[in-house]
Design a protein around this motif. Structure first.
Motif, PDB file in Angstrom:
ATOM      1  N   VAL A 286       2.411   9.661  -4.839  1.00  0.00           N
ATOM      2  CA  VAL A 286       1.030   9.674  -4.343  1.00  0.00           C
ATOM      3  C   VAL A 286       0.190   8.659  -5.097  1.00  0.00           C
ATOM      4  CG1 VAL A 286      -1.056  11.072  -4.080  1.00  0.00           C
ATOM      5  CG2 VAL A 286       1.192  12.085  -3.635  1.00  0.00           C
ATOM      6  N   ARG A 287       0.361   8.593  -6.413  1.00  0.00           N
ATOM      7  CA  ARG A 287      -0.408   7.648  -7.230  1.00  0.00           C
ATOM      8  C   ARG A 287      -0.051   6.197  -6.874  1.00  0.00           C
ATOM      9  NH1 ARG A 287      -3.036  11.303  -7.668  1.00  0.00           N
ATOM     10  NH2 ARG A 287      -3.436  12.681  -9.445  1.00  0.00           N
ATOM     11  N   LEU A 288       1.209   5.949  -6.540  1.00  0.00           N
ATOM     12  CA  LEU A 288       1.634   4.592  -6.187  1.00  0.00           C
ATOM     13  C   LEU A 288       1.059   4.147  -4.846  1.00  0.00           C
ATOM     14  CD1 LEU A 288       5.422   4.634  -7.161  1.00  0.00           C
ATOM     15  CD2 LEU A 288       3.715   3.104  -8.109  1.00  0.00           C
ATOM     16  N   GLY A 289       0.925   5.091  -3.920  1.00  0.00           N
ATOM     17  CA  GLY A 289       0.611   4.783  -2.536  1.00  0.00           C
ATOM     18  C   GLY A 289      -0.512   3.805  -2.259  1.00  0.00           C
TER      19      GLY A 289
ATOM     20  N   SER B 145       8.683  11.208   1.007  1.00  0.00           N
ATOM     21  CA  SER B 145       8.401  10.116   0.075  1.00  0.00           C
ATOM     22  C   SER B 145       7.699   8.957   0.774  1.00  0.00           C
ATOM     23  CB  SER B 145       9.707   9.625  -0.567  1.00  0.00           C
ATOM     24  OG  SER B 145      10.232  10.587  -1.456  1.00  0.00           O
ATOM     25  N   LEU B 146       8.166   8.612   1.963  1.00  0.00           N
ATOM     26  CA  LEU B 146       7.533   7.522   2.708  1.00  0.00           C
ATOM     27  C   LEU B 146       6.085   7.862   3.029  1.00  0.00           C
ATOM     28  CD1 LEU B 146      10.372   6.583   5.249  1.00  0.00           C
ATOM     29  CD2 LEU B 146       9.864   5.515   3.047  1.00  0.00           C
ATOM     30  N   GLU B 147       5.863   9.094   3.430  1.00  0.00           N
ATOM     31  CA  GLU B 147       4.505   9.528   3.763  1.00  0.00           C
ATOM     32  C   GLU B 147       3.593   9.484   2.547  1.00  0.00           C
ATOM     33  OE1 GLU B 147       2.230  13.533   5.487  1.00  0.00           O
ATOM     34  OE2 GLU B 147       4.410  13.335   5.672  1.00  0.00           O
ATOM     35  N   ARG B 148       4.114   9.965   1.414  1.00  0.00           N
ATOM     36  CA  ARG B 148       3.303  10.008   0.200  1.00  0.00           C
ATOM     37  C   ARG B 148       2.953   8.608  -0.295  1.00  0.00           C
ATOM     38  NH1 ARG B 148       3.865  14.674  -3.285  1.00  0.00           N
ATOM     39  NH2 ARG B 148       4.763  13.461  -4.976  1.00  0.00           N
ATOM     40  N   MET B 149       3.859   7.657  -0.120  1.00  0.00           N
ATOM     41  CA  MET B 149       3.608   6.291  -0.580  1.00  0.00           C
ATOM     42  C   MET B 149       2.945   5.425   0.484  1.00  0.00           C
ATOM     43  SD  MET B 149       6.866   5.337  -3.041  1.00  0.00           S
ATOM     44  CE  MET B 149       8.176   5.736  -1.868  1.00  0.00           C
ATOM     45  N   LYS B 150       2.766   5.976   1.682  1.00  0.00           N
ATOM     46  CA  LYS B 150       2.110   5.269   2.791  1.00  0.00           C
ATOM     47  C   LYS B 150       2.874   4.005   3.198  1.00  0.00           C
ATOM     48  CE  LYS B 150      -2.416   6.772   0.973  1.00  0.00           C
ATOM     49  NZ  LYS B 150      -2.566   7.937   1.830  1.00  0.00           N
ATOM     50  N   VAL B 151       4.207   4.108   3.217  1.00  0.00           N
ATOM     51  CA  VAL B 151       5.052   2.977   3.593  1.00  0.00           C
ATOM     52  C   VAL B 151       6.013   3.405   4.695  1.00  0.00           C
ATOM     53  CG1 VAL B 151       4.888   1.918   1.305  1.00  0.00           C
ATOM     54  CG2 VAL B 151       6.772   3.497   1.800  1.00  0.00           C
TER      55      VAL B 151
END
Length: 292
Positions: free
Chosen positions: A57-60, A91-97
């Motif tokens: 989440v912080r990386l996103g 993971s993809l959702e949390r990182m917005k990728v």
């Protein structure tokens, strides 16, 4: 920033990976500052995991904006296909990728854990399916502890993983059994053009029971620049190492980057002198048992 190819993937990644293990323990502003520092210093290799709390989440916010400019790796600690696949999407959702460059089977440090991942209906099947869907570009494996080299060697016999990630530092490599197992793994990885990436480069020892824990790491890290320089020199001068993950604490990261930027200023003899004379330097994984 020194860069090396990530095995057969061919990507030129910074030799220091932004290790996000403790990123979930800081505020978003602190995380953004640390990520921006990394990018400004040429770090283009980011490594996180679903198990690292809110690290993804912080990386996103920033990572999603520079997605095409970096090599992004995450991990799943699940062992079944169904749960691992769900975690990959999460993971993809949390990182917005929309995808990651590398999906790693996390904390596979024993044959027992490897068996779970490679069994019918195991996590490896989820990774392969995700790769077919295009949301995962490559598949790797990671592991902690003294059994990691033996386990990863067996893993490479079972499946053509693109990367392995396991512990390496001066003390662990001084242990005869670990050294022999690590060397054997390196030989096999090199023959398959598998990228070997390492962790715990600046780990000193387990925290003492009464010791004040000044850093957001589960072990006591080295924090003196001279010693960090020697630790970084050791892993980067090791033949065949594609890169190493920084310790998770954001306050140590600038010192690690500084050491990488000055790589070559310390020679082998000087690094040996520094590291061999440290009192209390030991393994963080408990008393090593037979690795064979």
């Amino acid at each position: 920033m020194l860069k090396r190819k990530i095995g057969r993937l061919g990507y030129e990644g910074s030799v220091v990976m932004f290790g996000a293990a403790s990123l979930g323990d800081v505020t978003q502003d602190e995380a953004d500052q640390s990520i921006s520092f990394a990018l400004n210093h040429g770090v283009n290799h980011f490594d996180t995991a679903a198990d690292y709390g809110d690290a993804e989440v912080r990386l996103g916010p920033i990572i999603s904006e520079v997605r095409n400019e970096i090599f992004l790796a995450t991990k799943t600690g699940q062992r079944t296909k169904e749960k691992a696949k769900a975690e990959i999407y999460r993971s993809l959702e949390r990182m917005k990728v929309d995808s990651v460059d590398l999906l790693q089977l996390h904390a596979v440090g024993t044959i027992e854990e490897l068996d779970k991942c490679t069994a019918k209906g195991g996590a490896l099947e989820a990774a392969l399916e995700a790769k077919e869907e295009g949301i995962v570009k490559a598949i790797g494996i990671t592991g902690h502890g003294h059994q990691a080299p033996v386990t990863h060697l067996e893993a490479l016999k079972r499946f053509s993983f693109d990367t392995v990630l396991l512990p390496l530092n001066y003390y662990m490599y001084s242990l005869p059994d670990y050294r022999a197992a690590f060397d054997e793994l390196m030989a096999e990885a090199n023959s398959q053009n598998v990228a070997v990436r390492v962790i715990k480069a600046i780990a000193k020892a387990p925290w003492g029971e009464q010791q004040e824990r000044n850093y957001a790491t589960w072990y006591e890290p080295f924090d003196q620049q001279e010693v960090i320089d020697a630790c970084v020199h050791f892993v980067l001068s090791f033949p065949g190492i594609a890169g190493f993950a920084s310790a998770g604490d954001i306050h140590l990261f600038p010192k690690i980057v500084d050491a990488v930027e000055r790589y070559g200023s310390v020679n082998n003899e000087e690094a040996e002198r520094i590291l061999s004379s440290i009192s209390g330097y030991t393994t963080i994984f408990g008393s090593p048992t037979s690795i064979a």
